[in-house]
Design an enzyme around this catalytic site. Sequence first.
Site, PDB file in Angstrom:
ATOM      1  N   VAL A 204     -12.496  15.828  34.007  1.00 48.24           N
ATOM      2  CA  VAL A 204     -13.199  15.292  32.744  1.00 48.24           C
ATOM      3  C   VAL A 204     -12.208  14.116  31.959  1.00 48.24           C
ATOM      4  O   VAL A 204     -11.295  13.913  32.270  1.00 48.24           O
ATOM      5  CB  VAL A 204     -13.121  16.586  31.671  1.00 48.24           C
ATOM      6  N   CYS A 205     -13.416  13.187  31.747  1.00 50.43           N
ATOM      7  CA  CYS A 205     -12.895  12.115  30.911  1.00 50.43           C
ATOM      8  C   CYS A 205     -13.855  11.795  29.884  1.00 50.43           C
ATOM      9  O   CYS A 205     -14.747  12.792  29.420  1.00 50.43           O
ATOM     10  CB  CYS A 205     -12.686  10.862  31.596  1.00 50.43           C
ATOM     11  N   ARG A 206     -13.864  10.592  29.180  1.00 51.20           N
ATOM     12  CA  ARG A 206     -14.721  10.442  28.131  1.00 51.20           C
ATOM     13  C   ARG A 206     -16.243  10.092  28.620  1.00 51.20           C
ATOM     14  O   ARG A 206     -16.767  10.786  27.869  1.00 51.20           O
ATOM     15  CB  ARG A 206     -14.639   9.060  27.420  1.00 51.20           C
TER      16      ARG A 206
ATOM     17  N   GLY B   9     -17.208  10.059  32.007  1.00 51.44           N
ATOM     18  CA  GLY B   9     -17.402  10.362  33.495  1.00 51.44           C
ATOM     19  C   GLY B   9     -16.852   9.505  34.674  1.00 51.44           C
ATOM     20  O   GLY B   9     -16.791   9.693  35.927  1.00 51.44           O
TER      21      GLY B   9
ATOM     22  N   MET C 287     -17.068  13.651  27.787  1.00 53.18           N
ATOM     23  CA  MET C 287     -16.712  14.189  26.723  1.00 53.18           C
ATOM     24  C   MET C 287     -18.167  13.711  25.671  1.00 53.18           C
ATOM     25  O   MET C 287     -18.538  14.416  24.889  1.00 53.18           O
ATOM     26  CB  MET C 287     -15.500  13.838  26.035  1.00 53.18           C
TER      27      MET C 287
END
Length: 122
Positions: free
Chosen positions: A69-71, A73, A98
Amino acid sequence: MTNELEGIKQIDYKELNDLINSNSSEYVIDVREYEEYVEGHIPDIPLIPMSEIIDLIDQFEKDQPYIFVCRSGRRSQEVAKFFKMNGIENVANYEGGMLEWQDEIETGETNIIESISNLYKK
């Protein structure tokens, strides 16, 4: 609906939320930077920043499933590709990051992984 991008399985919000709520065997890892994580993250999801994963890759169990998971993708997609290049095949990317997360978030330093062995203490 699951699809694939650059050989990496992509999962959407519903799939990730279902996995988290089902206590599945996948290790979901936030790969954003420390400051981003502290501002808001998915509850109980550990942080291992992308910038640290390169040095830790040999410590991950190769037969375990991982979702990143990141901000947005994009960074998590790169981490998933890096894992595959290093022989860890069972990886997926949370494609929305996110920005797409629609559920509860937590703030603060709740689950920052400093040793990979701590990741496997579920």
